[in-house]
Design a protein around this motif. Structure first.
Motif, mmCIF file in Angstrom:
data_model
loop_
_atom_site.group_PDB
_atom_site.id
_atom_site.type_symbol
_atom_site.label_atom_id
_atom_site.label_comp_id
_atom_site.label_asym_id
_atom_site.label_seq_id
_atom_site.Cartn_x
_atom_site.Cartn_y
_atom_site.Cartn_z
ATOM 1 N N TYR A 51 2.607 -11.577 1.923
ATOM 2 C CA TYR A 51 1.680 -10.810 1.078
ATOM 3 C C TYR A 51 0.274 -11.410 1.108
ATOM 4 C CZ TYR A 51 5.029 -7.581 -1.148
ATOM 5 O OH TYR A 51 5.927 -6.552 -1.411
ATOM 6 N N ARG A 87 6.664 5.641 2.679
ATOM 7 C CA ARG A 87 5.773 5.418 1.521
ATOM 8 C C ARG A 87 5.834 6.611 0.564
ATOM 9 N NH1 ARG A 87 2.715 0.761 1.601
ATOM 10 N NH2 ARG A 87 1.032 1.530 0.288
ATOM 11 N N ASN A 93 3.063 2.435 -6.258
ATOM 12 C CA ASN A 93 3.615 1.087 -6.499
ATOM 13 C C ASN A 93 3.808 0.768 -7.985
ATOM 14 O OD1 ASN A 93 1.201 -0.045 -7.429
ATOM 15 N ND2 ASN A 93 0.636 -0.853 -5.421
ATOM 16 N N ARG A 113 5.240 -3.616 -13.644
ATOM 17 C CA ARG A 113 5.024 -2.878 -12.392
ATOM 18 C C ARG A 113 5.207 -3.716 -11.135
ATOM 19 N NH1 ARG A 113 -1.162 -1.123 -11.532
ATOM 20 N NH2 ARG A 113 -0.393 -0.740 -9.430
ATOM 21 N N VAL A 118 11.185 -1.836 -4.243
ATOM 22 C CA VAL A 118 11.170 -1.760 -2.778
ATOM 23 C C VAL A 118 9.758 -1.939 -2.225
ATOM 24 C CG1 VAL A 118 13.240 -0.316 -2.430
ATOM 25 C CG2 VAL A 118 11.054 0.760 -2.948
ATOM 26 N N HIS A 119 9.711 -2.311 -0.969
ATOM 27 C CA HIS A 119 8.437 -2.450 -0.247
ATOM 28 C C HIS A 119 8.434 -1.512 0.946
ATOM 29 C CE1 HIS A 119 5.342 -4.220 2.384
ATOM 30 N NE2 HIS A 119 6.254 -4.176 3.344
#
Ligand code: ATP
Ligand code: MG
Length: 154
Positions: A51, A87, A93, A113, A118-119
């Motif tokens: 990240y 996505r 997100n 949040r 999931v990513h």
């Protein structure tokens, strides 16, 4: 390859709250192919590197902590226009803003949040980088095998 693959993660809080089976059923139901998958534990250094675009943001230390609290499921998914399809399928997100029926709305935490279950890779370029991040050993083995096959003319 680009365009038809993406990297998905099922984040630790979704693993320990036993959402993996439901998420994988939803993924298959939505027509994504699961090309490869494994469960692994990210260390702090790996989570920071994965990240890195968010380094310096106020939520970054907590994000790293969340991603290292337990194992993640890492999946390579296949579909037409896979990055965008995935996505769209996971949603915003922020789980409270994610559309009804999206994975983050269904399985994310509606108070915290960062715990959005999931990513998904953001672009085709990121998808390749992230697939390589988690599957570099498998990819180099595959390259070796292809080289060997070419040598013997298969
Ligand atoms: P991901 O990269 O996990 O697929 P994304 O691309 O939709 O998510 P990013 O902006 O890349 O969103 O943020 C990465 C992750 O950091 C998010 O999935 C979420 O867990 C967390 N996050 C992002 N923005 C915030 C925020 N404002 N407050 C708390 N956590 C956040
Ligand atoms: Mg992102």
């Amino acid at each position: 390859m680009a365009g038809h693959l993406t990297l998905a993660l099922i984040k630790p809080h979704a693993v320990y709250s036993r959402k993996v089976g439901k998420i994988i059923a939803d993924i298959e139901e939505a027509g994504f192919g699961i090309i490869s998958g494994k469960m692994l534990q990210l260390r702090e250094e790996g989570a920071r590197r994965f990240y890195k675009e968010h380094e310096g943001k106020d939520f970054f230390p907590y994000l790293v902590k969340v991603m290292t609290t337990g194992p993640v499921w890492v999946l390579i998914l296949a579909k037409q226009e896979c990055v965008q399809s995935w996505r769209d399928f996971i949603g915003d997100n922020n789980p409270t803003e994610a559309a009804e029926g999206t994975l983050r709305n269904k399985y994310g935490d509606h108070v915290d949040r960062t715990l959005n279950a999931v990513h998904g890779s953001a672009t085709d370029h990121d998808a390749l980088r992230e697939i390589n991040f988690f599957f570099s050993q498998e990819l180099s083995l595959l390259k070796e095998l292809v080289k060997e096959e070419n040598k013997i003319g298969i």
